[in-house]
Each structure stands twice: as structure tokens, then as C-alpha cells.
Design an enzyme around this catalytic site. Structure first.
Site, PDB file in Angstrom:
ATOM      1  N   GLU A   1       0.857  -1.181   0.000  1.00 58.22           N
ATOM      2  CA  GLU A   1       0.000   0.000   0.000  1.00 58.22           C
ATOM      3  C   GLU A   1       0.902   1.243   0.000  1.00 58.22           C
ATOM      4  OE1 GLU A   1      -3.672  -0.496   2.302  1.00 58.22           O
ATOM      5  OE2 GLU A   1      -3.210  -2.612   2.481  1.00 58.22           O
ATOM      6  N   MET A   2       1.083   1.899   1.138  1.00 57.94           N
ATOM      7  CA  MET A   2       1.941   3.090   1.114  1.00 57.94           C
ATOM      8  C   MET A   2       3.415   2.745   1.338  1.00 57.94           C
ATOM      9  SD  MET A   2      -0.727   5.770   2.916  1.00 57.94           S
ATOM     10  CE  MET A   2       0.201   7.265   2.600  1.00 57.94           C
TER      11      MET A   2
END
Lengths: 362, 362
Positions: A132-133
Site C-alpha cells: 500500500e503506502m
């Protein structure tokens, strides 16, 4: 009606839901509150919301500098990304469909498997998930953020009593405070149950009755259609087994058994294929469907739910009517102004740590 | 003062700039217009801007469904992405730094090498570039967009005279019309030249004079500090060779010769290392710097420009003063409300064509 699969401690609530759902006429249709909750452990304030909003839209504290909360939970749309499973930094994809942030304020647990007890805990997940991040740790995310001029002041303003306001806890409190403002009340359904009988079409009202009679409300109950979660203490989710009935074409076609559900995190046999009952608010905006995003349309999602959860072959009419009703759950979206993100005058913030593929021309 | 390198047809304008710049006292400091241009070939209308705004923020017509115009040209910041070179679909990166969209309305050519004559032509580039939005063609992008309920109506409203409004040309006209609203007038510099002598600090005024005296204004002239482009016909850009002076430490350190500049597209020897003179409006928000994004701070960028363009070793004081002046070029950003993006009720829009890396758990 499908067999309820209550988790430990949820027996009473589930039994009560069953009793109510058993009597269609008496079913307690509830409107969504027009004001979001503001929990004691993190009361919503204007300054927290301002900071949280900037953090929600800021992609610079992801490993690539390109992925923000809003990338996968796009508030300009259904607060999802339209993809089967989300794409994070460097083109990486994870295994589950992005749950909506709109009305997440009303959920007593977060993530498909409810492994976060509230929005504060949830916010830590995507920031540090490699797909994700992709930040190595929450501390690294905080460090990146407060290296940007202006953020330190915003933290101090949002947490005026703290001697050291720039903490991980305050970071996620601000994000959660912003997210709690993201509710969509006053859908046609809400207007209908509050007394405006013209707010839903005849077909939608028929769909609403069908939705209850075939048994959908035994799980998708309450104002957010996610079970009794709104009245449950934080962290006590309402879980169901999915799929419940496995002897049908859909289970294989949509690969519904591959994900272990809650058991992936807990390792418990009793949590196998157990998921939080998701909200149906704005469900028409959040295709594709289910934890793995394998079902592309809402009519098919309704058919699949009928079969794998209720062991019923819903008729074409029933499906169409239920879909019409679900369309009536799309609420009013508050206008959001774009935040101005702080900047360091003349300095690069993102330190890029890699990429998936570089090219020499474009 | 550096030798001007005018392109064919730009001799007069360049000569005029030289004359003006040669007399510091008489230098014609100009404010940015407070109203953006509205060209005859695409007059700005409210309906076009509404459509264009949705298109600008909609990531669904990229190959992965994750990259919008705003991903690399983030309007919540300096309309860039803070990266040396941008990251598009599937984690792919290109060779050049994202130019700002703020005030791009005032440029007579687009892209670092000016290969698009206006914003309309520019918009087609990133959509179809494999390392940016990655769509196979503009037709595919239009097809994807008009497969979403609501967009067809928006096109019809924006182009009311057209029998077939959903064309590639209208798509990019709408995006360009929105982009022309994105201007940032009334910076401290603008206030200063309009008469408010308190709008800039003493240091900034000193920097402004230094900026002119050392020769920066021989190229970075006009209201947008990008040369005489604002008064030039569309497509006639103001180009300079970069680097001009190559016998110094910076050229190798920042790899300034690797990119062929305009010659990459034209193949002409005379275009080698030629670039459009970029605007300096909001330059403090758009680190890192130069076509390849290799310089991380504005003071270093000023030092490098002094050496490789003017063959001057600027003193620490000169650099600091010029940077202070450049900080005064940050304008007022209009408040932007987030568009609500159209959706197909209950249907998946994005057809995902691949990913860089999948994982089985997160």
C-alpha cells in the site's frame, strides 16, 4: 433464512436480529444518523480535522511519494478505487478490495477481518503495508511528515495540551477525526424511513421488502446495514462466515474460499472465512464486490449472496428489485474543498527509494 | 550576461529582451494577469470547466485505474509530485520532471521541449504515454470515460453545438479549459510591482535586483518569468540551450547532458539540449529542479543556473537574496472543491490490464 454464525459473545445480538428479521412487517428500518460519532478517546475538533484532511490527501509520506489514503479510498467517488484489489506503491497489489471510508465512522471494527478496533488503529495498516503506502514504520511516516514545514504547527494546533504533539498516536487520531466527518446521510432510503414515502419508487419499496423477507437483514441490519455494530462497543465486530453454503457454482467461479478471512490474522479454526459484515451504504458506487473484488456487478453480487449465504436462487425480479432498493442507499456527499498541502520552500521532500521500472524515453 | 540562443523567428523578441535586461533600472517588471486567457479555438465555459475538472481528477481512464492528471500534477501542492521524475501506472517512471500546471495557461508551448503547441495537445501526451497513464490510445481513453454513466451528458452540456460531442478533441478541450482556470496571481511580487512596496522584504527587493543584474531576466522575463511566451502566438516557444556552459562541476554531477532536449523529438542537431524556458511562478513549491529533477534544493538550483547558464559563481549572499525573491513569486491559489466523479450504478469501470507485482497477503 440463513443460519446465523455468531461469534463468541455475539449470540444475543444475533438472536435479536433473527427475531426482528423473522417478522417483515415489524422490521425496524433505521435511518443513518446525520451527525457522526465523536468518541471520548478522540473527540473531533476542527484543528484535528484540518490536519487529518491534509494527511489523508498527502501522498508524500508513502515510499514512492505517489500513494495517499485517497488513492485507494477516493472520496471523489465511492471512497474506493474501482479495482478488484488496490494498487499501492511501485505498482504492487494486495489481496483484498478497498473497503469504503464513507460512513466508516459508524463501524465498530475496521478492515475486512475487523482486525483494527477503530479508525485510529486502521490508519496504521495501509501506511506501513508494503503493497500500500510502503513505509517501513509509522515512525518513518511521522518523520517524513514533520520534515515538511507547516505540519509541526498543525500538530501543535490539533493537540494543544501535548508537550510532544508529533506522535504516531496523534497522527492517526487526526486522520480518524477527518474520516469521522465523512458520512453520507439523507439517502432516498433515509428520507423514506423518516416519512417521505415518495423518496423511494414502488420498485425500490418492493426491493426493500424482498431484501428483508429473503433474509438479507439477518446480517445487513441497522442504519448502516452492517449488523448491530453501530451500537456495539469499539472492537466488537459482527462477523459472518462467507461463503456459508459452498456447494454451488459461485464459490469456485469467484474463488471465494482462497482467503482465510479472520483466520489469516488469528490462526484460529473458528475464524476461517469469517468476515465483518460490510456496510451497504453507497454500495452502488463501490463495484467490484466482495473481499476479493471478483464480482463485477451489483446484480451478480446479489445473486451470489442469495446463493452462498441464504442458499436461495433469487428470481430475476427479486434481484432487480433488491438492486433498485440498494440504489436508494446512496446518500448525500458533503462538499469537500481541496486542502493546500504544506511545502518546504525550495526543498525536495520525497526521497524515492526505488521504482518498478524505469525507461529512458516517453 | 549569457548569450541568447534564439530559435528561428524569435530573434526580434530575444533582442528586445536583451535590450531591456541590459538596463536594470528600466527593467519592465510585470505582474501576472488576474484573468486567464480564453483562446478563440476553445473559449472557456462553465460546462467545459466542470467536465474538464472531473477528467483532471479521474484516475479510472488510466491503464491501472490509479493515475490521474492530478497524480503527477497535484493541485493541492505546486502541481507537481515532488519526485525527480514522475511515477505512472504499474510503478513505471519516465525521464523528466513534472512541469507545473498552475499558470500553464500562460505558456505558449507545453512540455519541457515545447512539443505541444497548447494545453489541448499536451493533454494527449500523458494519457497515452506508457509510463504515465498508459492507455493504448486517446480513443481508448474516451471509450473508457464515456462507458461511465454521466460523462456522456457532461460532454453534451459542454459542447452543445456538436452532433457527436464525445470526441478526443472535446475531451482535451475540456481538460484544457479547466487547466486555464488554474492561475495564481497576486503573489507578493505582483503586489509589489502593482505599487505595494511593503509586499516584499528588503532582502527580496535586493534579490529581485540581483536576479536582473546577474542576467536571469535575459531568459526568465515577462509576467510568468518564462520569457516573452505570453505575448507569442500558440506553439512559438522561447527556447534556450541548457546547459550553455559545460566546463564546470555541475554538468557531470547532475547529469545535465544526458537528455537531448528538443532534439529527442525533432532529431535536429540545432535542437540539442534546447528546452523551453520554464516559468518561475511558485518555483519554491516545485522541488526537485530541472528537466531531470536531479537538484534537490532551490539555492543549489540558483547556483547551478548561475554557473551553467551565465558562467558566474554567484556569492552566497546573491544566492540567498535571489531565493528570497523567488519565494515572493508564490501566488494565491484558488480554492478548489472536489468534483464528484460519475459512476455506473453497481458496475466495475476499470478493467485492469496488469500489475507490477502481486502478493498473497498484506
Amino acid at each position: 433464512m440463513k443460519a446465523i454464525q455468531p461469534t463468541r459473545g455475539r449470540l444475543l445480538a444475533a438472536a435479536a436480529a433473527l427475531l426482528v428479521a423473522g417478522n417483515a412487517a415489524a422490521y425496524d428500518w433505521q435511518a443513518l444518523p446525520e451527525k457522526p460519532p465523536s468518541p471520548k478517546h478522540n473527540p473531533t475538533t476542527e484543528a484535528k480535522v484540518e490536519l487529518g484532511k491534509k494527511l489523508y490527501f498527502d501522498p508524500r509520506y508513502s515510499a514512492s511519494g505517489t500513494v495517499s489514503c485517497n488513492t485507494c479510498h477516493n472520496l471523489m467517488e465511492g471512497s474506493d478505487d474501482g479495482r478488484p484489489t488496490s494498487m499501492g506503491v511501485f505498482g504492487r497489489t494486495g489481496p483484498r478490495n478497498a473497503p469504503p471510508v464513507w460512513n466508516a465512522a459508524f463501524m465498530s471494527t475496521q478492515f475486512w477481518d475487523g482486525r483494527a478496533k477503530n479508525l485510529e488503529e486502521q490508519a496504521k495498516g495501509p501506511i506501513t503495508a508494503g503493497v500500500e503506502m510502503g513505509m517501513g514504520s509509522m515512525d518513518m511516516a511521522v518523520e517524513r511528515v514533520i520534515s515538511i514545514d507547516g505540519y509541526r504547527e498543525l500538530f501543535a494546533k490539533a493537540f494543544p495540551g501535548d508537550s510532544n504533539p508529533t506522535t504516531v498516536d496523534n497522527f492517526v487520531k487526526a486522520v480518524a477525526a477527518f474520516e469521522r466527518t465523512l458520512i453520507t446521510p439523507n439517502s432516498p432510503y433515509d428520507q423514506y424511513v423518516k416519512g417521505d414515502k415518495s423518496a423511494l419508487s414502488d420498485q425500490q419499496v418492493r426491493g426493500m421488502k424482498t431484501f428483508n423477507e429473503v433474509g438479507c437483514t439477518s446480517c445487513h441490519s441497522g442504519p448502516a446495514f452492517n449488523g448491530p455494530q453501530m451500537n456495539m462497543p469499539e472492537g466488537q465486530g459482527f462477523y459472518q462466515k462467507f461463503p456459508t453454503f459452498t456447494d454451488n457454482e459461485y464459490v469456485k467461479k469467484y474463488n471465494l474460499m482462497a482467503d482465510k478471512g479472520r483466520a489469516r490474522g488469528t490462526g484460529k479454526e473458528s475464524d476461517l472465512h469469517m468476515y465483518k459484515v460490510p456496510t451497504l451504504r453507497n454500495v452502488t458506487l463501490t463495484a467490484p464486490y466482495f473481499h476479493n473484488g471478483q464480482v463485477e456487478t451489483l446484480p451478480e453480487a446479489v445473486r451470489v449472496m442469495g446463493k452462498v449465504q441464504l442458499n436461495k436462487d433469487l428470481s430475476k425480479q427479486q434481484v432487480t428489485d433488491i438492486v433498485a432498493f440498494l440504489n436508494g442507499l446512496t446518500g448525500e456527499f458533503p462538499e469537500i474543498t481541496m486542502p493546500r498541502l504544506p511545502s518546504n520552500p525550495g526543498e525536495t521532500v520525497v526521497e524515492v527509494s526505488g521504482d518498478a521500472e524505469s525507461v529512458s524515453a516517453h
